[in-house]
Design a protein around this motif. Structure first.
Motif, mmCIF file in Angstrom:
data_model
loop_
_atom_site.group_PDB
_atom_site.id
_atom_site.type_symbol
_atom_site.label_atom_id
_atom_site.label_comp_id
_atom_site.label_asym_id
_atom_site.label_seq_id
_atom_site.Cartn_x
_atom_site.Cartn_y
_atom_site.Cartn_z
ATOM 1 N N PRO A 357 0.834 -1.046 0.305
ATOM 2 C CA PRO A 357 0.099 0.013 0.066
ATOM 3 C C PRO A 357 0.959 1.299 0.018
ATOM 4 O O PRO A 357 1.759 1.359 0.514
ATOM 5 C CB PRO A 357 -0.864 -0.125 1.444
ATOM 6 C CG PRO A 357 -1.014 -1.548 1.607
ATOM 7 C CD PRO A 357 0.684 -2.040 0.973
ATOM 8 N N VAL A 358 0.522 2.167 -1.009
ATOM 9 C CA VAL A 358 1.141 3.548 -0.990
ATOM 10 C C VAL A 358 0.549 4.601 -0.040
ATOM 11 O O VAL A 358 -0.831 4.630 0.113
ATOM 12 C CB VAL A 358 1.014 4.125 -2.330
ATOM 13 C CG1 VAL A 358 1.980 5.285 -2.500
ATOM 14 C CG2 VAL A 358 1.309 3.049 -3.443
ATOM 15 N N LYS A 359 1.376 5.347 0.932
ATOM 16 C CA LYS A 359 0.819 6.335 1.901
ATOM 17 C C LYS A 359 1.219 7.570 1.414
ATOM 18 O O LYS A 359 2.246 7.926 0.905
ATOM 19 C CB LYS A 359 1.721 6.051 3.042
ATOM 20 C CG LYS A 359 0.798 5.945 4.438
ATOM 21 C CD LYS A 359 1.747 5.823 5.444
ATOM 22 C CE LYS A 359 1.061 6.374 6.862
ATOM 23 N NZ LYS A 359 0.516 5.482 7.690
ATOM 24 N N GLY A 360 0.300 8.357 1.464
ATOM 25 C CA GLY A 360 0.217 9.785 1.178
ATOM 26 C C GLY A 360 1.037 10.478 2.013
ATOM 27 O O GLY A 360 1.326 10.094 3.398
ATOM 28 N N GLU A 361 1.700 11.741 2.024
ATOM 29 C CA GLU A 361 2.168 12.656 2.998
ATOM 30 C C GLU A 361 1.278 12.917 4.148
ATOM 31 O O GLU A 361 -0.024 13.004 3.878
ATOM 32 C CB GLU A 361 2.789 13.965 2.566
ATOM 33 C CG GLU A 361 1.778 14.816 2.085
ATOM 34 C CD GLU A 361 1.736 15.522 0.900
ATOM 35 O OE1 GLU A 361 1.617 16.880 0.905
ATOM 36 O OE2 GLU A 361 2.031 14.809 -0.243
ATOM 37 N N HIS A 759 0.909 12.379 -6.940
ATOM 38 C CA HIS A 759 0.857 11.452 -5.879
ATOM 39 C C HIS A 759 -0.488 11.124 -5.159
ATOM 40 O O HIS A 759 -1.258 12.153 -5.350
ATOM 41 C CB HIS A 759 1.969 11.894 -5.022
ATOM 42 C CG HIS A 759 3.392 11.767 -5.372
ATOM 43 N ND1 HIS A 759 3.894 12.844 -6.229
ATOM 44 C CD2 HIS A 759 4.397 10.709 -5.355
ATOM 45 C CE1 HIS A 759 5.070 12.400 -6.379
ATOM 46 N NE2 HIS A 759 5.389 11.438 -6.236
ATOM 47 N N VAL A 760 -0.322 10.257 -4.102
ATOM 48 C CA VAL A 760 -1.557 10.231 -3.534
ATOM 49 C C VAL A 760 -1.845 11.432 -2.459
ATOM 50 O O VAL A 760 -1.091 12.220 -2.224
ATOM 51 C CB VAL A 760 -1.544 8.826 -2.523
ATOM 52 C CG1 VAL A 760 -2.711 8.608 -1.758
ATOM 53 C CG2 VAL A 760 -1.182 7.794 -3.207
ATOM 54 N N MET A 761 -3.247 11.514 -2.365
ATOM 55 C CA MET A 761 -3.308 12.839 -1.373
ATOM 56 C C MET A 761 -2.867 12.924 0.029
ATOM 57 O O MET A 761 -2.655 11.489 0.490
ATOM 58 C CB MET A 761 -5.134 13.072 -1.343
ATOM 59 C CG MET A 761 -5.662 13.184 -2.704
ATOM 60 S SD MET A 761 -5.067 15.006 -3.266
ATOM 61 C CE MET A 761 -6.316 15.934 -1.921
ATOM 62 N N PRO A 762 -2.610 14.018 0.671
ATOM 63 C CA PRO A 762 -2.253 13.977 2.038
ATOM 64 C C PRO A 762 -3.008 13.118 2.850
ATOM 65 O O PRO A 762 -4.442 13.227 2.734
ATOM 66 C CB PRO A 762 -2.076 15.385 2.498
ATOM 67 C CG PRO A 762 -2.147 16.066 0.928
ATOM 68 C CD PRO A 762 -2.772 15.177 -0.014
ATOM 69 N N GLY A 763 -2.545 12.412 3.834
ATOM 70 C CA GLY A 763 -3.532 11.812 4.825
ATOM 71 C C GLY A 763 -4.111 10.360 4.419
ATOM 72 O O GLY A 763 -5.191 9.812 4.749
ATOM 73 N N ALA A 764 -3.840 10.022 2.897
ATOM 74 C CA ALA A 764 -4.445 8.843 2.408
ATOM 75 C C ALA A 764 -3.696 7.766 2.199
ATOM 76 O O ALA A 764 -2.289 7.726 2.259
ATOM 77 C CB ALA A 764 -5.076 9.128 1.102
ATOM 78 N N LEU A 765 -4.310 6.450 2.224
ATOM 79 C CA LEU A 765 -3.425 5.538 1.986
ATOM 80 C C LEU A 765 -4.246 4.422 0.606
ATOM 81 O O LEU A 765 -5.325 4.422 0.713
ATOM 82 C CB LEU A 765 -3.653 4.268 3.122
ATOM 83 C CG LEU A 765 -2.975 2.938 3.144
ATOM 84 C CD1 LEU A 765 -1.578 3.401 3.246
ATOM 85 C CD2 LEU A 765 -3.434 1.986 4.441
ATOM 86 N N MET A 766 -3.259 3.866 -0.161
ATOM 87 C CA MET A 766 -3.930 3.488 -1.356
ATOM 88 C C MET A 766 -3.457 2.073 -1.576
ATOM 89 O O MET A 766 -2.204 2.078 -1.680
ATOM 90 C CB MET A 766 -3.486 4.550 -2.627
ATOM 91 C CG MET A 766 -4.190 4.161 -3.702
ATOM 92 S SD MET A 766 -3.543 5.120 -5.280
ATOM 93 C CE MET A 766 -2.140 4.142 -5.470
ATOM 94 N N CYS A 767 -4.215 1.525 -2.306
ATOM 95 C CA CYS A 767 -3.869 -0.058 -2.724
ATOM 96 C C CYS A 767 -4.379 -0.288 -3.936
ATOM 97 O O CYS A 767 -5.298 0.364 -4.535
ATOM 98 C CB CYS A 767 -4.506 -1.266 -1.860
ATOM 99 S SG CYS A 767 -3.814 -1.218 -0.393
ATOM 100 N N ILE A 768 -3.925 -1.237 -4.907
ATOM 101 C CA ILE A 768 -4.538 -1.650 -6.144
ATOM 102 C C ILE A 768 -5.153 -3.013 -5.947
ATOM 103 O O ILE A 768 -4.283 -4.247 -5.659
ATOM 104 C CB ILE A 768 -3.770 -1.367 -7.217
ATOM 105 C CG1 ILE A 768 -3.425 0.153 -7.312
ATOM 106 C CG2 ILE A 768 -4.006 -1.885 -8.329
ATOM 107 C CD1 ILE A 768 -2.501 0.474 -8.271
ATOM 108 N N GLY A 835 3.363 3.931 -10.336
ATOM 109 C CA GLY A 835 4.725 3.772 -11.539
ATOM 110 C C GLY A 835 5.779 3.901 -10.369
ATOM 111 O O GLY A 835 5.721 3.995 -9.033
ATOM 112 N N PRO A 836 6.904 4.119 -11.003
ATOM 113 C CA PRO A 836 8.382 4.636 -10.370
ATOM 114 C C PRO A 836 8.159 5.850 -9.464
ATOM 115 O O PRO A 836 7.298 6.967 -9.960
ATOM 116 C CB PRO A 836 9.267 4.929 -11.319
ATOM 117 C CG PRO A 836 8.775 4.363 -12.565
ATOM 118 C CD PRO A 836 7.242 4.299 -12.336
ATOM 119 N N GLY A 837 8.675 5.960 -8.301
ATOM 120 C CA GLY A 837 8.474 7.096 -7.321
ATOM 121 C C GLY A 837 7.106 7.161 -6.949
ATOM 122 O O GLY A 837 6.712 8.371 -6.739
ATOM 123 N N SER A 838 6.420 6.080 -6.670
ATOM 124 C CA SER A 838 5.081 6.188 -6.243
ATOM 125 C C SER A 838 4.184 6.895 -7.202
ATOM 126 O O SER A 838 3.139 7.541 -6.515
ATOM 127 C CB SER A 838 5.123 6.521 -4.620
ATOM 128 O OG SER A 838 5.667 5.554 -3.954
#
Length: 1610
Positions: A357-361, A759-768, A835-838
């Motif tokens: 999972p990718v985390k936003g700032e 990038h993902v929005m601040p405060g969010a967690l994302m999966c695919i 992709g690369p660099g989230s």
């Protein structure tokens, strides 16, 4: 053409010889068309006279449009020059408008794909359309008849001469007025020509014309080979045929006159029922004579047929090797039609590791962030009252008003107060906090919306913004009703102006919209609001999880749901956007998006207020009028931010030349809302390209990805000046279709370039996760659905808890199916990868996903490809919809586009064919259907986009009304069952007979009662010959009335007692002997209308010892069609004389008759109206009963004219059999409403009464035309117990009288007396019709058990007849799939693919039937399908043939079984059926054997190795659409052709094509090759109500149907 300027006759002899040799090579197929053109051009080059080329000015050059007259016509007249000039001018200005709707993405790929196809020279047959079905186009855009297209080589040769005016004296060219006057009858694109145009490829000399995008890739393969059928005023041809069509594929041969039209039904209504033998065969006539009038090509196609050329082309396109199907063919199993395809081992599979999972700032905490959004508004309203909040523009793009924060606050408070305190009575307020309220404001009025929205927030009611309903028929209007219902909305806020514009009822109330709950409307203009008292303050609590507002969202099926956003989510989302976009107080934002939802609402209304931003709202209407308006606003206000879609970038770019002095240097962020679209990359790049010189910095372009449920998913942060721009992903479309990410390396044409959305929005967690099945985490190189966990997202679908769980509470699982945590995620509906660099990349939306044969395609990608195919000429404003429809167990891709009003047929067809090829090449997916509809007719979304789900609904219901359609089922339906391989025929060991069993089953045979032996000598004498029976009755009971003939009024116009009939027969017999000097045994034709004269003449012939041949008289209004049949029967039967009435005698000798037959060679004609009273010297008695009594001629449904010999013994046996079955005797009365010309109809009309002595009431069927209820009222008036009719009479009563039962009841019509109503037929019982008839007239007392059918054939006129005793006819249900395999499988009623069959009546006394395998000729077991063979004393004696082809006769009339009972002689009926032993008991107490007729063997269609009965396919087709009146099917060179009569308006014609194709594919697993839509009454039907399919086929191939539309399915 190359030889335009060449006089061929003046060429040297050797050149002429070489040309002739070339022509021969081409005609024999030894050289391709292209090679032929090349060689011919080369030969003629030295002899072409080049006209002088004048120097040109830069402005006058224009690549000629296809169909324009330049280059093939005399110089345009001054008016047409003016037109050309004008059109050129409009083209230059208007071109840019249309370029707004182009797609630059895929353009190179499309051109490459088309160039690849160009080599193959694919020629698709263009559909044929009748002129009236067009949307009429202006006269000048129609194509002159000889705009034949040429191949490329000639195009280039001709191009040099195109620019200069053509020499005036060319004799081969038609003048424009010649084709203009001819257009309406059959212009080149309508019924005669259909040449596919080649686009010009010359390099335009001037730079400012839009350049044609690609080279042509087809040439004409077909041209008009004869002028339109039947032109009302033939034009003088100025050119020899060979010059008008220099390269017709099928050259008209010298003597190819069209065949004499025996089949054309000239009457507009269904007209008289005509029995037409096809010009094919008379049984017993040699083939040579029968088709002498028709020139044939090798495969029996009439040479002059345009239709056959097209079909040939269609076949050629189908012969091209198909792309290997995506899966192996499905195999047919009797249980399951389609098997799941085996996966292809070469499909790419994801290989990466499981995604993390990718985390936003983290979302920063800023001290002065408000506790709730309303608090921010309160703060700015109090402290910054003068600061501007919103500027609205008028339609011209000028500022209309500016709303300050002070005004916004005070008005919102006023509204909140009014909502809570002033709407009901003091004690009973209508609104309470938490109630839902609809906001109905137009896009041009953002100010009122802002006040209403914030007013609701302050009153703590929940706003539900929706679109303004414009009419009852808005696209999706009832779905909006569903949203309002599910949210429990009963109140709507709107402005005064908007309310005035809403549709009203005649009484002035607002219309109740379809599907909407009852609504109260509240006007929110300031003057109607109440100022709150000093002590009233709105309650502003800290943001909590209660819903703040509801945003509507339409899903793929068109259902509109409401996404509830909680107060805390709304606030968190604003904070996250503020942090991501770095919003500062006091900035200016230009918003082009819809402020009611999505980005337009989140940035332009909510986050803007939180940060005291000044929003400038640019409505859609302004953008349409001035596409550059938003750029001008950025320049004027020095705006820091702009919120746009790709469309706005595209439009601004196209219009930017109009304005030089604009600067975008102030922009720090240009947010592209649909940055997730496939064409966003090219739009952003192109926009930057144009506006970089106006100060636009590359790093300010910020694409983002959003969805109503997850809200903002990702957004690109504005970059630092000079920082490198993010990389692009170039993906393989093939990989994407399998759901994996593969960088495209080899074939750059099937690549998709996507840009990141940051990038993902601040405060969010994302999966695919995987889009289908459980939410399993994807691998790193796999495409999946993006899911988000964040406080800033939607919380539920309001009022729909079931659907909510699936979307808002998703817990992802790992590869083993174990949940990876506790926290719920929200599905965003977006497909993408990390992709690369989230960085996040989005490649499409779930709702645009088309799953075809296990592969995924994105609707937007297909739209982009279609748009890249030169749409400017064809597609109106780039409006293209792509969706998939489920047909035959798979999704099928459908593309619908709006066609420009000025697009020609040629252009449209060309465009459609190219789209097919481009999509096939780039996406490797076959299109199922491509339709063009008139401009502005597709259902629209509020902002003018296409409403996809409504469009799909229209397509499936047949309400799309396309003006052009192309179906391509052959290429994309790859899951048909395998064709059946026929097993070798032979009598196998399984067919061993054991007593009465075959292969362990009872032999399928059945028999009627015994006829019984007649003891009494008197009776034997009476029944030996009918002549004796009549004489005996004339002596013993002279005044007994045998026949009563009724006219249309129900009055008995003539009657015949036994003695009257006997005396009239004597008079006729005497006349024959005197006037006709006829020998015993010669044939005499009886030509009479239905009546008693016919009966008297029949017995007159028997008295004279001659053989009567009963023939239907010609129809006086349609001699051309009906007289040749009469002539043919007279010739075939070698008649020595004709007996007829005075009227008919006059007709036979009239001028009109002379036009269609040679009237000088008629045999002797005797008129029997006023004969002298003479008696013959003696009455002839045949020496043996085996002598021929009469000849029975009829035309079968396959167009065969057959005459069978009926002996005296057969006549007596048949009459006796009917007498026993129906219990007929002297005191009985029966009513007959049948045509008395052949078969059982003739027997009942003329013979049965004389034999049995009952009274026959004769009702000629044609009298029903003038008095609909004649037959039914006669039954009631005479209290008739038994009546006989034909299917056509029954259908007539059902269709015309069905609605008048009450009226008939009032007139006293009562049918309770009828105990048997028998339909005389030679076909499978028409269950639907007999049921409808019984149901409709049940109210008049008709017993449901009364209706039954008979079955007869040519070899035995009556095999079954229900009769009065015995069990009721039973019905069984058989499996249609098994029937196609020649098996019978009985199923339950209502089983899928089941077909009801009714027993065809009881088998007559003395008749035996057996079911036989038609190939091995061995008997079959019970419930097996085979040919019905019959043995009975009343079998016909044989065919009446001129040459006595005994083999044919013996085969049909005296056949023996190959094993079993080798002695009995059987006659073959030519019908398939089966026998089933039932539980019912017959009169003798034995179990009853029922005979079920399935259909005629001659009529069956052999397709894909299976046997189909046309009537089954026709039943399905007739159900497909309410406008299909009647339909017929036949095959032509392995193609299934469906002809349907259209009873609706002609604009429905093209709607039928996909529906017919769908239904035949779904229910019969067949692909329709050609669909022909015709007028009502075109399908020929004979007097028995049977379709003459072979005639129809002949008329179609000879191009005599005048169809409304012919579609050739690719």
């Amino acid at each position: 053409m190359a030889d335009r300027g060449v006089d061929l006759s003046a060429l040297p002899k050797e050149v002429r010889d070489q040309l002739a040799e070339l022509d021969l090579e081409l005609s024999e197929g030894d050289i391709t068309q292209k090679g032929y053109e090349k060689k011919r051009t080369k030969l003629l080059l030295p002899y072409i006279i080049h006209p002088p080329v004048e120097p040109l000015t830069r402005n006058d050059v224009q690549p000629p449009a296809p169909g324009s007259s330049s280059g093939h016509g005399p110089p345009p007249s001054s008016s047409s020059r003016y037109r050309e000039r004008r059109s050129r001018r409009t083209h230059r200005n208007g071109g840019t408008r249309d370029d707004r709707y182009r797609s630059d993405i895929h353009t190179e790929a499309v051109q490459a794909a088309l160039a690849k196809h160009k080599e193959e020279k694919m020629a698709l047959p263009m559909p044929t359309k009748r002129r009236s079905t067009y949307v009429p186009s202006p006269m000048e855009t129609r194509t002159p008849p000889d705009s034949s297209s040429a191949s490329e080589d000639e195009m280039s040769a001709r191009r040099q001469s195109m620019v200069a005016p053509a020499p005036l004296h060319n004799p081969n060219l038609q003048s424009p007025d010649c084709w203009i006057t001819r257009t309406p009858q059959g212009s080149s694109t309508s019924s005669s020509a259909s040449s596919t145009m080649s686009h010009g490829e010359g390099k335009p000399l001037s730079q400012n014309q839009p350049q044609p995008q690609y080279k042509p890739q087809y040439q004409a393969l077909y041209k008009p080979s004869h002028p339109p059928p039947y032109p009302p005023h033939p034009e003088p041809h100025h050119a020899p045929a060979s010059d008008i069509m220099p390269h017709g594929r099928i050259a008209p041969s010298e003597n190819s006159a069209p065949p004499p039209d025996v089949t054309a039904m000239a009457l507009p209504a269904r007209g008289p029922r005509v029995d037409l033998p096809s010009n094919a065969t008379v049984r017993g006539m040699s083939r040579g004579q029968s088709r002498s009038s028709m020139m044939e090509t090798a495969d029996g196609v009439p040479v002059n047929s345009r239709v056959s050329t097209k079909i040939q082309q269609l076949l050629n396109t189908l012969k091209r090797p198909k792309r290997p199907p995506l899966s192996e063919f499905f195999t047919d199993d009797s249980e399951e039609i389609v098997e799941v395809p085996q996966p292809d081992p070469n499909t790419p599979k994801p290989e990466g590791r499981q995604i993390i999972p990718v985390k936003g700032e983290p979302l920063g905490v800023v001290s002065n962030w408000p506790p709730a959004l309303q608090a921010a508004l309160a703060r700015w309203g109090a402290t910054q009252g003068k600061s501007p909040a919103l500027t609205a523009l008028d339609i011209t793009g000028k500022a209309l008003y500016t709303l300050t924060y002070g005004k916004l606050w005070s008005r919102s408070v006023k509204l909140a107060y009014t909502l809570l305190n002033k709407l009901g009575t003091k004690n009973e307020q209508i609104l309470k906090p938490g109630d839902r309220v609809a906001l109905v404001y137009p896009n041009s009025d953002p100010g009122m919306f802002w006040v209403a929205f914030y007013g609701c927030l302050l009153a703590e009611v929940i706003p539900v913004p929706i679109e303004v309903p414009l009419s009852r028929k808005d696209a999706g209007i009832s779905q909006v009703g569903f949203l309002l219902g599910s949210c429990g909305v009963g109140l709507a806020l709107t402005s005064e102006i908007c309310l005035k514009g809403l549709p009203k009822t005649p009484t002035g109330e607002i219309m109740q919209f379809k599907g909407w709950p009852r609504m109260k409307w509240v006007i929110t203009d300031s003057k109607y609001l109440t100022k709150p008292s000093k002590d009233w303050q709105p309650h502003i609590p800290t943001a909590n999880t209660d819903p703040a507002y509801i945003e509507y969202k339409a899903n793929k099926e068109g259902t509109v749901v409401g996404v509830a956003v909680s107060k805390v989510a709304m606030l968190t989302h604003c904070q996250a956007l503020t942090q991501a976009c770095n919003y500062c107080e006091g900035e200016t934002l230009v918003n082009v998006l819809d402020f009611k939802k999505d980005m337009g609402l989140w940035h332009g209304v909510l986050t803007a207020v939180m940060n005291r931003i000044h929003t400038i709202s640019v409505p859609y209407a302004v953008m349409k009028a001035c596409p550059l308006s938003w750029v001008q606003r950025v320049h004027i206000h020095k705006a820091r931010l702009a919120l746009v879609k790709c469309r706005d970038l595209h439009w601004a770019m196209m219009a930017h030349r109009e304005q030089r002095d604009i600067s975008l240097v102030s922009l720090r962020m240009l947010i592209v809302a649909d940055g997730a679209n496939p064409w966003s990359v090219s739009s952003c790049d192109a926009f930057l390209n144009v506006f970089q010189s106006h100060g636009l910095k590359p790093e300010v372009i910020c694409p983002c990805a959003t969805s109503p449920e997850a809200m903002t998913v990702a957004i690109r942060r504005p970059g630092l000046p000079g920082a490198p721009l993010p990389a692009r992903a170039v993906l393989s479309l093939g990989g994407l279709s399998h759901g994996v990410i593969r960088v495209n390396t080899e074939d750059k044409n099937s690549a998709l370039t996507v840009q990141d959305v940051g990038h993902v929005m601040p405060g969010a967690l994302m999966c695919i996760v995987r889009p289908d099945g459980p939410p399993q985490l994807c691998k790193t190189d796999e495409i999946g659905e993006i899911i988000i966990n964040s406080r800033a997202g939607g919380t539920m679908y309001y009022g729909l808890p079931g659907v909510t769980k699936n979307t808002f509470e998703v817990i992802p699982v790992n590869a083993n199916g174990v949940p990876i945590g506790e926290i719920p995620f929200v599905r965003s509906g977006l497909l993408g990868f990390v992709g690369p660099g989230s960085l996040i990349f989005v490649v499409g939306k779930i709702e645009g996903l088309l799953q075809v044969s296990g592969r995924r395609h994105n609707a937007d990608d297909l739209v982009a490809t279609a748009l890249a195919v030169e749409p400017v000429k064809t597609v109106y404003r780039g409006r293209i919809a792509v969706f998939s429809a489920t047909v035959f167990y798979d999704e099928r891709v459908v593309i619908v586009a709006e066609q420009r009003p000025d697009a020609s047929e040629e252009d449209s067809f060309q465009w459609m064919s190219r789209v097919l090829q481009a999509i096939d090449s780039i996406h490797q997916v076959g299109l199922y259907c491509l339709a063009l509809v008139p401009a502005n007719t597709l259902p629209k979304t509020p902002l003018g986009g296409i409403h996809i789900s409504d469009t799909k609904q229209f397509f499936l219901e047949g309400n799309l009304h396309p003006c052009n359609i192309l179906m391509c089922p052959h290429t994309c339906v790859t899951n048909l069952p395998k064709p059946r391989q026929k097993q070798p025929v032979g009598v196998g060991p399984a067919s061993v007979m054991v007593g009465n069993l075959v292969a362990g089953k009872r032999i399928a045979q059945a028999a009627g009662r015994e006829l019984g032996v007649i003891e009494d000598q008197d009776l034997v004498r009476k029944h030996q010959y009918l002549t004796e029976a009549l004489q005996w009755r004339a002596q013993t009971d002279p005044d007994h009335v045998l026949f009563v003939l009724l006219n249309a009024k129900g009055v008995a116009v003539s009657t015949a007692t036994c003695v009257q009939l006997h005396k009239r027969a004597e008079k006729i017999s005497a006349a024959l002997m005197e006037k006709g000097s006829i020998n015993t045994g010669e044939n005499v034709v009886l030509l009479y209308p239905p009546g008693i004269d016919l009966i008297a003449s029949f017995y007159g012939c028997l008295y004279a010892g001659v053989v009567p041949v009963n023939v239907r008289p010609p129809h006086p209004q349609n001699l051309a069609a009906t007289l040749p049949t009469v002539r043919m029967i007279i010739d075939v039967s070698k008649a020595a004389c004709i007996l007829t009435t005075q009227n008919l005698m006059r007709i036979l000798r009239s001028k009109e008759a002379a036009a269609s037959v040679n009237i000088k060679t008629w045999p002797t004609i005797i008129d029997t109206d006023d004969l002298p009273r003479r008696r013959p010297p003696q009455i002839y008695k045949p020496p043996t009963a085996e002598m021929m009594a009469y000849l029975d001629f009829s035309v079968s449904t396959t167009g065969m004219l057959t005459g069978v010999k009926i002996s005296h013994a057969a006549v007596s046996a048949l009459c006796r059999s009917i007498k026993l079955q129906c219990e007929l005797y002297s005191s009985r009365q029966i009513a007959i409403c049948l045509d008395p010309y052949c078969g059982l109809g003739f027997v009942l009309w003329c013979l049965a009464s004389v034999y049995s002595g009952h009274q026959s009431i004769l009702i000629p069927p044609f009298e029903l035309e003038s008095c609909l209820s004649l037959w039914l009222s006669t039954l009631s008036q005479y209290r008739v117990r038994d009546t006989f009719c034909s299917y056509s009479v029954m259908e007539f009563c059902t269709k015309r009288l069905g609605t008048q039962t009450e009226l008939l009841k009032a007139r006293g019509v009562n049918l309770s007396c009828v105990r048997s109503c028998v339909v005389i037929a030679e076909e499978r019982p028409r269950l639907a019709l007999t049921h409808s008839f019984s149901k409709l007239f049940k109210d008049l007392g008709l017993s449901t058990r009364a209706v039954s059918t008979t079955f007869g054939s040519r070899v035995n006129l009556a095999v079954c007849l229900q009769g009065t005793t015995g069990p009721d006819p039973c019905t069984v249900y058989v499996d249609m799939k098994s029937l196609r395999h020649d098996r019978v499988r009985l199923v339950e009623r209502g089983a899928p693919q089941s077909l009801p069959l009714m027993e065809s009546g009881k088998i007559l006394p003395g008749v035996r039937v057996i079911i036989v395998n038609p190939e091995t000729r061995g008997p079959l077991g019970d419930s097996h399908l085979g040919e019905i063979w019959v043995n009975s004393p009343h079998n016909a004696s044989g065919y009446y043939t001129i040459y006595g082809e005994e083999s044919l006769q013996a085969d049909h009339f005296n056949t023996k079984l190959s094993f079993g009972d080798p002695h009995t002689l059987w006659a073959r009926t030519g019908y398939l059926g089966f026998v089933k032993r039932t539980e019912l008991l017959d009169a003798s107490g034995d179990r009853h054997d029922a005979l079920f007729v399935v259909g005629s063997l001659d009529e069956t269609l052999e397709l894909r190795g299976l046997r189909y009965h046309p009537t089954d396919i026709e039943t399905s087709v007739s159900r497909a659409h309410r406008s299909i009146a009647e339909s017929a099917v036949f095959t032509w060179t392995n193609l299934l052709v469906v002809v349907s009569e259209l009873c609706g308006s002609e604009q429905d014609a093209l709607d039928l094509v996909p529906l017919i194709t769908n239904v035949v594919l779904e229910e019969h697993h067949l692909i329709v090759g050609v669909v022909v839509i015709v007028d009502p009454g075109v399908i020929p039907i004979n007097s028995r109500g049977e379709k003459q399919r072979m005639h129809l086929r002949d008329s179609f191939l000879a191009d005599q149907l005048d169809p409304i539309y012919v579609a050739y399915n690719m």
